[in-house]
Design a protein around this motif. Sequence first.
Motif, PDB file in Angstrom:
ATOM      1  N   LEU A 264      50.868  30.428  53.960  1.00 45.82           N
ATOM      2  CA  LEU A 264      50.484  29.863  52.669  1.00 45.82           C
ATOM      3  C   LEU A 264      49.074  29.283  52.722  1.00 45.82           C
ATOM      4  O   LEU A 264      48.322  29.401  51.760  1.00 45.82           O
ATOM      5  N   LYS A 265      48.697  28.723  53.843  1.00 47.25           N
ATOM      6  CA  LYS A 265      47.351  28.146  53.981  1.00 47.25           C
ATOM      7  C   LYS A 265      46.290  29.220  53.786  1.00 47.25           C
ATOM      8  O   LYS A 265      45.287  28.987  53.120  1.00 47.25           O
ATOM      9  N   SER A 266      46.504  30.407  54.345  1.00 48.21           N
ATOM     10  CA  SER A 266      45.516  31.478  54.171  1.00 48.21           C
ATOM     11  C   SER A 266      45.491  31.979  52.733  1.00 48.21           C
ATOM     12  O   SER A 266      44.446  32.375  52.229  1.00 48.21           O
ATOM     13  N   ILE A 267      46.622  31.928  52.050  1.00 45.23           N
ATOM     14  CA  ILE A 267      46.656  32.306  50.635  1.00 45.23           C
ATOM     15  C   ILE A 267      45.853  31.299  49.821  1.00 45.23           C
ATOM     16  O   ILE A 267      45.050  31.670  48.973  1.00 45.23           O
ATOM     17  N   LEU A 268      46.055  30.015  50.103  1.00 47.84           N
ATOM     18  CA  LEU A 268      45.388  28.960  49.337  1.00 47.84           C
ATOM     19  C   LEU A 268      43.893  28.839  49.655  1.00 47.84           C
ATOM     20  O   LEU A 268      43.169  28.152  48.946  1.00 47.84           O
ATOM     21  N   SER A 269      43.429  29.520  50.678  1.00 52.49           N
ATOM     22  CA  SER A 269      42.004  29.453  51.017  1.00 52.49           C
ATOM     23  C   SER A 269      41.193  30.579  50.377  1.00 52.49           C
ATOM     24  O   SER A 269      39.976  30.619  50.531  1.00 52.49           O
ATOM     25  N   SER A 270      41.854  31.470  49.664  1.00 56.81           N
ATOM     26  CA  SER A 270      41.153  32.592  49.035  1.00 56.81           C
ATOM     27  C   SER A 270      41.446  32.610  47.538  1.00 56.81           C
ATOM     28  O   SER A 270      42.611  32.686  47.131  1.00 56.81           O
ATOM     29  N   SER A 271      40.405  32.569  46.722  1.00 53.70           N
ATOM     30  CA  SER A 271      40.624  32.553  45.270  1.00 53.70           C
ATOM     31  C   SER A 271      41.282  33.855  44.803  1.00 53.70           C
ATOM     32  O   SER A 271      42.088  33.846  43.870  1.00 53.70           O
ATOM     33  N   ALA A 272      40.967  34.967  45.454  1.00 53.96           N
ATOM     34  CA  ALA A 272      41.584  36.245  45.076  1.00 53.96           C
ATOM     35  C   ALA A 272      43.076  36.233  45.397  1.00 53.96           C
ATOM     36  O   ALA A 272      43.898  36.708  44.604  1.00 53.96           O
ATOM     37  N   LEU A 273      43.438  35.688  46.565  1.00 54.54           N
ATOM     38  CA  LEU A 273      44.858  35.609  46.930  1.00 54.54           C
ATOM     39  C   LEU A 273      45.602  34.604  46.055  1.00 54.54           C
ATOM     40  O   LEU A 273      46.769  34.815  45.716  1.00 54.54           O
ATOM     41  N   ILE A 274      44.943  33.520  45.680  1.00 55.02           N
ATOM     42  CA  ILE A 274      45.572  32.549  44.779  1.00 55.02           C
ATOM     43  C   ILE A 274      45.904  33.239  43.462  1.00 55.02           C
ATOM     44  O   ILE A 274      46.994  33.062  42.908  1.00 55.02           O
ATOM     45  N   LYS A 275      44.981  34.047  42.977  1.00 55.68           N
ATOM     46  CA  LYS A 275      45.206  34.771  41.728  1.00 55.68           C
ATOM     47  C   LYS A 275      46.398  35.718  41.861  1.00 55.68           C
ATOM     48  O   LYS A 275      47.271  35.754  40.991  1.00 55.68           O
ATOM     49  N   GLU A 276      46.449  36.474  42.950  1.00 56.92           N
ATOM     50  CA  GLU A 276      47.584  37.387  43.189  1.00 56.92           C
ATOM     51  C   GLU A 276      48.894  36.605  43.284  1.00 56.92           C
ATOM     52  O   GLU A 276      49.913  37.019  42.729  1.00 56.92           O
ATOM     53  N   PHE A 277      48.867  35.502  44.034  1.00 52.48           N
ATOM     54  CA  PHE A 277      50.068  34.690  44.217  1.00 52.48           C
ATOM     55  C   PHE A 277      50.521  34.096  42.887  1.00 52.48           C
ATOM     56  O   PHE A 277      51.718  34.070  42.586  1.00 52.48           O
ATOM     57  N   ARG A 278      49.576  33.634  42.063  1.00 56.28           N
ATOM     58  CA  ARG A 278      49.894  33.086  40.743  1.00 56.28           C
ATOM     59  C   ARG A 278      50.589  34.155  39.881  1.00 56.28           C
ATOM     60  O   ARG A 278      51.589  33.882  39.225  1.00 56.28           O
ATOM     61  N   GLU A 279      50.050  35.375  39.887  1.00 54.31           N
ATOM     62  CA  GLU A 279      50.657  36.470  39.125  1.00 54.31           C
ATOM     63  C   GLU A 279      52.074  36.758  39.609  1.00 54.31           C
ATOM     64  O   GLU A 279      52.986  36.992  38.822  1.00 54.31           O
ATOM     65  N   PHE A 280      52.268  36.733  40.922  1.00 55.36           N
ATOM     66  CA  PHE A 280      53.585  36.929  41.514  1.00 55.36           C
ATOM     67  C   PHE A 280      54.547  35.834  41.043  1.00 55.36           C
ATOM     68  O   PHE A 280      55.680  36.117  40.635  1.00 55.36           O
ATOM     69  N   LEU A 281      54.087  34.588  41.062  1.00 55.45           N
ATOM     70  CA  LEU A 281      54.929  33.469  40.629  1.00 55.45           C
ATOM     71  C   LEU A 281      55.234  33.543  39.141  1.00 55.45           C
ATOM     72  O   LEU A 281      56.334  33.182  38.705  1.00 55.45           O
ATOM     73  N   GLN A 282      54.288  34.022  38.338  1.00 58.31           N
ATOM     74  CA  GLN A 282      54.535  34.194  36.900  1.00 58.31           C
ATOM     75  C   GLN A 282      55.653  35.199  36.662  1.00 58.31           C
ATOM     76  O   GLN A 282      56.494  35.004  35.771  1.00 58.31           O
ATOM     77  N   ILE A 283      55.684  36.256  37.447  1.00 60.89           N
ATOM     78  CA  ILE A 283      56.753  37.254  37.326  1.00 60.89           C
ATOM     79  C   ILE A 283      58.094  36.611  37.651  1.00 60.89           C
ATOM     80  O   ILE A 283      59.082  36.805  36.931  1.00 60.89           O
ATOM     81  N   LEU A 284      58.142  35.822  38.713  1.00 60.71           N
ATOM     82  CA  LEU A 284      59.387  35.131  39.081  1.00 60.71           C
ATOM     83  C   LEU A 284      59.800  34.139  37.995  1.00 60.71           C
ATOM     84  O   LEU A 284      60.984  34.033  37.659  1.00 60.71           O
ATOM     85  N   ASP A 285      58.819  33.407  37.452  1.00 59.95           N
ATOM     86  CA  ASP A 285      59.118  32.436  36.399  1.00 59.95           C
ATOM     87  C   ASP A 285      59.671  33.121  35.157  1.00 59.95           C
ATOM     88  O   ASP A 285      60.607  32.616  34.533  1.00 59.95           O
TER      89      ASP A 285
END
Length: 191
Positions: A53-74
């Motif tokens: 998770l730390k490596s995800i949170l250190s990259s704005s591109a990965l944060i964007k991908e992760f946010r989109e993934f979480l939106q799908i789950l939500d």
Amino acid sequence: MKHFNFQKKVETNSLKMGIGSSKKKKKQEGLMNQSRAILQREDESPPSTPKNLKSILSSSALIKEFREFLQILDSADADESGSRVTALEFVLAVRAILTSTDNQDQETRIRRLGEKYFRVPGEGIVLDNTELWERCSRLCRSSSPKGEEDLRLLRLAETSVRKELDELHIVFLESRKENSSTVEKIMNCIL
């Protein structure tokens, strides 16, 4: 009596050994450093295989991908209280507060944090520890200067929320790996 020019001998031997090509090496090293800097930028393409998770949170591109993934789950769990995207945004907001060096900026961010996440119990951010939620809520509404103890409360809340995201990032990484392997298979078929 012969005079031996030691300096000239060293220069000649250096050229033979490749030391004299420093201008060429400096130019190559400069290009390599530029390339390395471009590859290491956060705003560029995300790392191909984030490990945690730390490596995800250190990259704005990965944060964007992760946010989109979480939106799908939500959107799949519309009846569940507390949004996963809200949890991610909370973690990012607290990290911004903790890394800010400007006291005025920190105060403003803390007030916004209170308005968005600690206004009404059960809304905004949900913590397992209700006393921690109440203390964070009071902290965000307080106009007194924030000390290290206050920031510790925010760190505890961020850690609590991050634990939930920590479990979800594994699923995110797996789904990301599956998507990339599909792309790789298609590329191999084309080649």
